[in-house]
Design a protein around this motif. Structure first.
Motif, PDB file in Angstrom:
ATOM      1  N   PRO A  59       4.990   5.751   0.030  1.00 43.87           N
ATOM      2  CA  PRO A  59       6.301   5.682   1.189  1.00 43.87           C
ATOM      3  C   PRO A  59       6.665   4.530   1.733  1.00 43.87           C
ATOM      4  N   ALA A  60       5.476   3.697   2.274  1.00 44.22           N
ATOM      5  CA  ALA A  60       5.834   2.543   2.812  1.00 44.22           C
ATOM      6  C   ALA A  60       6.574   1.734   1.746  1.00 44.22           C
ATOM      7  N   VAL A  61       5.963   1.387   0.569  1.00 41.01           N
ATOM      8  CA  VAL A  61       6.818   0.639  -0.409  1.00 41.01           C
ATOM      9  C   VAL A  61       8.091   1.009  -0.560  1.00 41.01           C
ATOM     10  N   THR A  62       8.254   2.402  -0.804  1.00 39.04           N
ATOM     11  CA  THR A  62       9.894   2.763  -1.232  1.00 39.04           C
ATOM     12  C   THR A  62      10.649   2.534  -0.033  1.00 39.04           C
ATOM     13  N   ILE A  63      10.296   2.936   1.493  1.00 40.27           N
ATOM     14  CA  ILE A  63      11.159   2.635   2.509  1.00 40.27           C
ATOM     15  C   ILE A  63      11.383   0.981   2.459  1.00 40.27           C
ATOM     16  N   ALA A  64      10.311   0.262   2.548  1.00 41.45           N
ATOM     17  CA  ALA A  64      10.633  -1.359   2.612  1.00 41.45           C
ATOM     18  C   ALA A  64      11.690  -1.736   1.324  1.00 41.45           C
ATOM     19  N   PHE A  65      11.329  -1.067   0.360  1.00 45.28           N
ATOM     20  CA  PHE A  65      12.235  -1.684  -0.952  1.00 45.28           C
ATOM     21  C   PHE A  65      13.487  -1.158  -0.820  1.00 45.28           C
ATOM     22  N   SER A  66      13.771   0.148   0.011  1.00 42.74           N
ATOM     23  CA  SER A  66      14.952   0.510   0.174  1.00 42.74           C
ATOM     24  C   SER A  66      15.672  -0.314   1.200  1.00 42.74           C
ATOM     25  N   THR A  67      15.199  -0.681   2.353  1.00 44.60           N
ATOM     26  CA  THR A  67      15.637  -1.520   3.500  1.00 44.60           C
ATOM     27  C   THR A  67      16.092  -2.820   3.107  1.00 44.60           C
ATOM     28  N   TRP A  68      15.049  -3.359   2.146  1.00 47.51           N
ATOM     29  CA  TRP A  68      15.270  -4.996   2.113  1.00 47.51           C
ATOM     30  C   TRP A  68      15.885  -5.089   0.325  1.00 47.51           C
ATOM     31  N   ARG A  69      15.421  -4.331  -0.191  1.00 45.12           N
ATOM     32  CA  ARG A  69      15.975  -4.578  -1.724  1.00 45.12           C
ATOM     33  C   ARG A  69      17.035  -3.768  -2.216  1.00 45.12           C
ATOM     34  N   SER A  70      17.012  -3.666  -3.309  1.00 43.99           N
ATOM     35  CA  SER A  70      18.069  -2.825  -3.919  1.00 43.99           C
ATOM     36  C   SER A  70      17.811  -1.296  -4.210  1.00 43.99           C
ATOM     37  N   PHE A  71      16.627  -0.938  -3.839  1.00 44.27           N
ATOM     38  CA  PHE A  71      16.176   0.685  -4.276  1.00 44.27           C
ATOM     39  C   PHE A  71      17.416   1.576  -3.587  1.00 44.27           C
ATOM     40  N   THR A 183     -10.450   0.733  10.081  1.00 41.06           N
ATOM     41  CA  THR A 183      -9.407   1.964   9.968  1.00 41.06           C
ATOM     42  C   THR A 183      -9.606   2.871   8.510  1.00 41.06           C
ATOM     43  N   GLY A 184     -10.271   2.151   7.627  1.00 46.08           N
ATOM     44  CA  GLY A 184     -10.083   2.934   6.211  1.00 46.08           C
ATOM     45  C   GLY A 184      -9.219   2.432   5.402  1.00 46.08           C
ATOM     46  N   PHE A 185      -8.390   1.541   5.645  1.00 44.60           N
ATOM     47  CA  PHE A 185      -7.427   0.837   5.261  1.00 44.60           C
ATOM     48  C   PHE A 185      -6.470   1.932   4.526  1.00 44.60           C
ATOM     49  N   ALA A 186      -5.587   2.625   5.492  1.00 46.45           N
ATOM     50  CA  ALA A 186      -4.777   3.854   4.486  1.00 46.45           C
ATOM     51  C   ALA A 186      -3.742   3.101   3.679  1.00 46.45           C
ATOM     52  N   LEU A 187      -2.762   2.240   4.244  1.00 47.58           N
ATOM     53  CA  LEU A 187      -1.972   1.337   3.388  1.00 47.58           C
ATOM     54  C   LEU A 187      -0.812   2.148   3.150  1.00 47.58           C
ATOM     55  N   ASN A 188      -0.896   3.501   3.143  1.00 45.49           N
ATOM     56  CA  ASN A 188      -0.298   4.558   2.433  1.00 45.49           C
ATOM     57  C   ASN A 188      -0.057   5.717   3.219  1.00 45.49           C
ATOM     58  N   PRO A 189       1.044   6.101   3.862  1.00 40.21           N
ATOM     59  CA  PRO A 189       1.414   7.222   4.458  1.00 40.21           C
ATOM     60  C   PRO A 189       1.132   8.534   3.618  1.00 40.21           C
ATOM     61  N   ALA A 190       1.467   8.543   2.387  1.00 39.31           N
ATOM     62  CA  ALA A 190       1.146   9.745   1.791  1.00 39.31           C
ATOM     63  C   ALA A 190      -0.297  10.043   1.258  1.00 39.31           C
ATOM     64  N   ARG A 191      -0.975   8.706   1.039  1.00 35.86           N
ATOM     65  CA  ARG A 191      -2.503   8.809   0.727  1.00 35.86           C
ATOM     66  C   ARG A 191      -3.400   9.369   1.987  1.00 35.86           C
ATOM     67  N   ASP A 192      -2.817   9.243   3.229  1.00 32.43           N
ATOM     68  CA  ASP A 192      -3.425   9.806   4.428  1.00 32.43           C
ATOM     69  C   ASP A 192      -2.899  11.173   4.661  1.00 32.43           C
ATOM     70  N   THR A 219      -0.773   5.389  13.423  1.00 27.49           N
ATOM     71  CA  THR A 219      -1.403   4.444  12.585  1.00 27.49           C
ATOM     72  C   THR A 219      -1.348   4.726  11.447  1.00 27.49           C
ATOM     73  N   PRO A 220      -1.694   5.532  10.505  1.00 22.38           N
ATOM     74  CA  PRO A 220      -1.369   5.728   9.160  1.00 22.38           C
ATOM     75  C   PRO A 220      -0.008   6.007   8.590  1.00 22.38           C
ATOM     76  N   ILE A 221       0.763   6.323   9.578  1.00 20.45           N
ATOM     77  CA  ILE A 221       2.163   6.612   9.170  1.00 20.45           C
ATOM     78  C   ILE A 221       3.101   5.661   9.552  1.00 20.45           C
ATOM     79  N   ILE A 222       3.228   5.388  11.114  1.00 14.79           N
ATOM     80  CA  ILE A 222       4.289   4.477  11.540  1.00 14.79           C
ATOM     81  C   ILE A 222       3.741   3.096  11.413  1.00 14.79           C
ATOM     82  N   ALA A 223       2.469   2.780  11.714  1.00 16.34           N
ATOM     83  CA  ALA A 223       2.118   1.195  11.437  1.00 16.34           C
ATOM     84  C   ALA A 223       2.024   0.860  10.100  1.00 16.34           C
TER      85      ALA A 223
END
Length: 250
Positions: A59-71, A183-192, A219-223
């Motif tokens: 989801p972090a990738v999806t939101i970033a691509f929608s905010t800054w790119r054309s997704f 922190t276990g490198f969540a990197l991904n809200p869905a993965r956590d 942390t795993p979601i907002i950060a």
């Protein structure tokens, strides 16, 4: 429909391999090394990207691509739901595979404590402050997005699209091996969140959400989401020349 199914199955396999590696390493009698986990999670993400057909599985990738790119923003809810459901199903499959071993480690049938909750969700080491936890995941996810954008930038990189998961593998392995242990490198809200929901359903209860003052959301979601946005912002402002970036439309 196919792209949403790709996000579902890609995230499902990501969690199966990643959570499965957690169980294999931490429930087993040997090979308890952080290198093993970094290697496995890198493989998990790479396979998730391949299965999803070069999708986001995050989801972090999806939101970033929608905010800054054309997704398209209209696709974001469907992507995020598919990613979260895939993560829950993946965690359920891993739990069904390892629940006997979890019983042994916990010391009794059906006993579920925070001792093994970290096999599924991410939890920080005890010495880390809440601010440091937040910064760790923020930084890790910013680096993840920065790396992904570099790998997919055709003006700077001639990597064939089919080899993108290999580049992602190297990127995730590097993040995990260098910065992930605190922190276990969540990197991904869905993965956590997906596996965390699963653990709450199978006997761990509300403790997986209440620990460290609702660590799960800060942390795993907002950060991770803010980190993804920050990494994308820096890359697009200073390195990217493509017209689909919001930075180049000003």
């Amino acid at each position: 429909m196919t792209e949403y199914a790709g996000e579902f199955f890609g995230t499902m396999v990501l969690v199966i391999i990643g959570n499965g590696a957690n169980c294999q390493v931490l429930l087993g009698s040997d090979s308890r090394t952080w290198t093993s986990l970094s290697f496995a999670w890198a493989t998990a993400v790479a396979m998730g990207v391949w299965i999803s057909g070069g999708g986001h599985v995050n989801p972090a990738v999806t939101i970033a691509f929608s905010t800054w790119r054309s997704f398209p923003w209209r696709k974001v809810p469907g992507y995020v739901v598919a990613q979260l459901l895939g993560a829950i199903v993946g965690a359920a499959i891993v739990y069904a595979t390892y629940f006997h071993a979890i019983d042994i480690v916990e010391g009794g049938h059906g006993v579920r404590t925070m001792k093994t909750a970290g096999l599924f969700g991410t939890f920080p080491v005890g010495y880390l402050t809440s601010v440091s936890c937040f910064f760790s995941e923020f930084l890790n996810t910013a680096i993840l997005l920065f790396g992904i954008l570099a790998l997919t930038d055709t003006s700077r990189n001639t990597m064939p699209a089919g080899l993108l998961p290999i580049g992602v593998w190297i990127l995730v392995y590097g993040i995990g091996a260098a910065l992930g242990i605190q922190t276990g490198f969540a990197l991904n809200p869905a993965r956590d969140l997906g596996p965390r929901i699963l653990t709450a359903m199978v006997g761990y209860g509300g403790q997986v959400f209440s620990t460290r003052h609702q660590y799960w959301i800060w942390t795993p979601i907002i950060a991770t989401i803010l980190g993804a946005l920050a990494g994308t912002t820096v890359y697009d402002l200073f390195l990217y020349n493509g017209h689909e970036s919001l930075a180049n439309k000003w």
